[in-house]
Design a protein around this motif. Structure first.
Motif, PDB file in Angstrom:
ATOM      1  N   THR A 150     -11.880  -0.235  22.085  1.00 50.18           N
ATOM      2  CA  THR A 150     -11.221   0.427  21.310  1.00 50.18           C
ATOM      3  C   THR A 150     -10.910   1.915  21.947  1.00 50.18           C
ATOM      4  OG1 THR A 150     -10.481   1.460  19.060  1.00 50.18           O
ATOM      5  CG2 THR A 150     -12.741   1.517  19.836  1.00 50.18           C
ATOM      6  N   VAL A 190     -11.986   3.967  14.632  1.00 46.82           N
ATOM      7  CA  VAL A 190     -12.246   2.406  14.873  1.00 46.82           C
ATOM      8  C   VAL A 190     -13.711   2.311  15.594  1.00 46.82           C
ATOM      9  CG1 VAL A 190     -11.769   0.191  16.034  1.00 46.82           C
ATOM     10  CG2 VAL A 190      -9.951   1.714  15.145  1.00 46.82           C
ATOM     11  N   ARG A 197      -9.112  -6.318  12.083  1.00 43.62           N
ATOM     12  CA  ARG A 197      -9.449  -7.263  12.868  1.00 43.62           C
ATOM     13  C   ARG A 197     -11.034  -7.279  13.338  1.00 43.62           C
ATOM     14  NH1 ARG A 197      -4.046  -6.526  16.761  1.00 43.62           N
ATOM     15  NH2 ARG A 197      -2.576  -7.392  15.204  1.00 43.62           N
ATOM     16  N   VAL A 198     -11.317  -6.190  13.658  1.00 49.67           N
ATOM     17  CA  VAL A 198     -12.624  -6.346  14.221  1.00 49.67           C
ATOM     18  C   VAL A 198     -13.899  -6.212  13.344  1.00 49.67           C
ATOM     19  CG1 VAL A 198     -11.499  -5.132  16.240  1.00 49.67           C
ATOM     20  CG2 VAL A 198     -12.623  -3.855  14.662  1.00 49.67           C
ATOM     21  N   GLY A 216      -9.606  -5.556  19.024  1.00 52.36           N
ATOM     22  CA  GLY A 216      -8.591  -5.722  18.000  1.00 52.36           C
ATOM     23  C   GLY A 216      -7.265  -5.165  18.550  1.00 52.36           C
ATOM     24  N   GLU A 217      -6.976  -4.584  19.570  1.00 51.58           N
ATOM     25  CA  GLU A 217      -5.584  -4.062  20.083  1.00 51.58           C
ATOM     26  C   GLU A 217      -5.553  -4.462  21.416  1.00 51.58           C
ATOM     27  OE1 GLU A 217      -3.199   0.037  19.962  1.00 51.58           O
ATOM     28  OE2 GLU A 217      -5.368   0.271  20.483  1.00 51.58           O
ATOM     29  N   GLU A 231      -5.000  -1.675  10.664  1.00 50.98           N
ATOM     30  CA  GLU A 231      -4.810  -2.998  11.295  1.00 50.98           C
ATOM     31  C   GLU A 231      -5.906  -3.313  12.254  1.00 50.98           C
ATOM     32  OE1 GLU A 231      -1.560  -5.989  13.072  1.00 50.98           O
ATOM     33  OE2 GLU A 231      -0.860  -3.852  12.399  1.00 50.98           O
ATOM     34  N   GLU A 232      -6.382  -2.593  13.132  1.00 52.75           N
ATOM     35  CA  GLU A 232      -7.260  -2.786  14.150  1.00 52.75           C
ATOM     36  C   GLU A 232      -8.680  -2.934  13.385  1.00 52.75           C
ATOM     37  OE1 GLU A 232      -9.123  -0.933  18.253  1.00 52.75           O
ATOM     38  OE2 GLU A 232      -7.206   0.034  17.352  1.00 52.75           O
ATOM     39  N   VAL A 240      -1.579  -0.329  18.092  1.00 57.11           N
ATOM     40  CA  VAL A 240      -1.818  -1.056  16.696  1.00 57.11           C
ATOM     41  C   VAL A 240      -2.281   0.110  15.638  1.00 57.11           C
ATOM     42  CG1 VAL A 240      -3.090  -2.744  15.685  1.00 57.11           C
ATOM     43  CG2 VAL A 240      -2.096  -3.137  17.626  1.00 57.11           C
ATOM     44  N   THR A 289      -6.870 -10.108  18.682  1.00 58.32           N
ATOM     45  CA  THR A 289      -5.552  -9.948  18.632  1.00 58.32           C
ATOM     46  C   THR A 289      -4.566 -11.058  18.665  1.00 58.32           C
ATOM     47  OG1 THR A 289      -5.572  -9.554  21.100  1.00 58.32           O
ATOM     48  CG2 THR A 289      -5.929  -7.691  19.854  1.00 58.32           C
ATOM     49  N   ASN A 295     -11.312 -11.028  21.918  1.00 65.92           N
ATOM     50  CA  ASN A 295     -10.096 -10.516  21.446  1.00 65.92           C
ATOM     51  C   ASN A 295      -9.908 -11.188  20.049  1.00 65.92           C
ATOM     52  OD1 ASN A 295      -9.636  -8.794  23.538  1.00 65.92           O
ATOM     53  ND2 ASN A 295      -8.764 -10.541  24.732  1.00 65.92           N
ATOM     54  N   LYS A 297      -9.705   4.066  19.795  1.00 65.64           N
ATOM     55  CA  LYS A 297      -9.309   5.188  18.606  1.00 65.64           C
ATOM     56  C   LYS A 297     -10.907   5.363  18.003  1.00 65.64           C
ATOM     57  CE  LYS A 297      -5.068   2.721  16.977  1.00 65.64           C
ATOM     58  NZ  LYS A 297      -5.119   1.689  17.719  1.00 65.64           N
TER      59      LYS A 297
END
Length: 294
Positions: free
Chosen positions: A109, A114, A90-91, A72-73, A86-87, A82, A37, A35, A111
């Motif tokens: 994820t 993403v 992070r990833v 990332g969320e 931003e996600e 998120v 996050t 993770n 999304k």
């Protein structure tokens, strides 16, 4: 022997007759959680820095972890969404670094944008807690030749634990998973893992009922993933309020899942799971097949 099919070459897989690639493994494999996050329910911030995340990933791979799952969320109960940008921030650095090292990478994820970017960056598997409800996520996976984890969740993370209700939790969850898997495969996704979604829109009784009935799901042709790592049901059962202290209970749940035929378990303490599963597999073998060290 469990197997997962991909639309192209991935680490450890072999080409098969239909042009796809097949990854096979024996027993129950481990998917290690990474993770990125800052607010993950049990290890928030631990892997926010790239070098720390890479160090954990390398330890997992050295121990025998099959898949590294990068998220990332947070999807803990009550978690706020998120933004995609931003996600991605992070990833993507971690996905690129792991792919460059030859790791088998999953992106965790909800999304499609993403998932698309992560697959282009080197991820090979999509782990979607919404079970590919979004048709665009199905299209992304199909176009990339990426198998997906189809998880069951009643509701969505912010509200899923408000008042979960089922008339027959086993029939409803297993039926929904099989129906969605058929839809996803028919749309061109090369393969799926089924995940009953322990802790996602379910009470303690629902979770335990699903775990006891896991053999019904694993009896089918589709590999099953179980992810009960550090979940709140362990606190309800054993009185462990701190999520980071629930690894013993996690191991108990995942060893049960392995004996029920789960092809993979998703865990924070991934290296410890590899060790425990190897010992359990040895205990389950014909004693005559085991040899003592010389």
């Amino acid at each position: 022997m469990p197997a997962l099919h991909f639309g192209g070459p991935v680490p450890g897989a072999q080409p098969v007759a239909d042009g796809r690639w097949c990854l096979r493994w024996s027993g129950t494999a481990v998917m290690g959680i990474l993770n990125t996050t800052p607010d993950s329910f049990s290890d928030g911030g631990q892997h926010a820095q790239l070098e720390a995340a890479l160090a954990s990933a390398r330890r997992m791979r050295a121990a025998g972890v099959l898949v590294l799952d990068v998220g990332g969320e947070s999807t803990r109960p009550g978690a706020e969404p998120v933004p995609a940008e931003e996600e991605l921030d992070r990833v993507l650095p971690l996905v690129r670094a792991l792919a460059a090292e030859g790791a088998l990478v999953s992106v965790d994820t909800m999304k499609p944008e993403v998932a698309h970017a992560a697959l282009r960056a080197g991820a090979q598997l999509v782990n979607d807690v919404t079970g590919l409800r979004d048709p665009e996520m199905v299209r992304v996976c199909a176009a990339a030749g990426a198998p997906a984890c189809v998880m069951h969740m009643q509701g969505e993370p912010r509200t899923m634990q408000a008042r979960p209700h089922y008339d027959d939790v086993v029939a409803e969850v297993h039926g929904a998973l099989r129906t969605q898997a058929a839809r996803v495969l028919a749309a061109g996704v090369p393969d799926v893992l089924l995940d009953p979604g322990i802790g996602f829109g379910k009470t303690l009784t629902h979770n335990l009922t699903l775990l006891r009935a896991l053999g019904d799901l694993t009896a089918g042709p589709t590999p099953v993933l179980v992810g009960a790592s550090r979940k709140r049901l362990i606190d309800y059962i054993a009185g462990v309020p701190q999520a980071a202290e629930r690894d013993p209970g996690t191991l108990a749940l995942h060893l049960h899942a392995a004996r029920q035929g789960a092809a993979m378990v998703r865990a924070h303490a991934a290296a410890e799971h590899v060790q425990a599963l190897r010992v359990q597999a040895a205990l389950d073998q014909d004693p005559g097949a085991l040899q003592s060290p010389a």
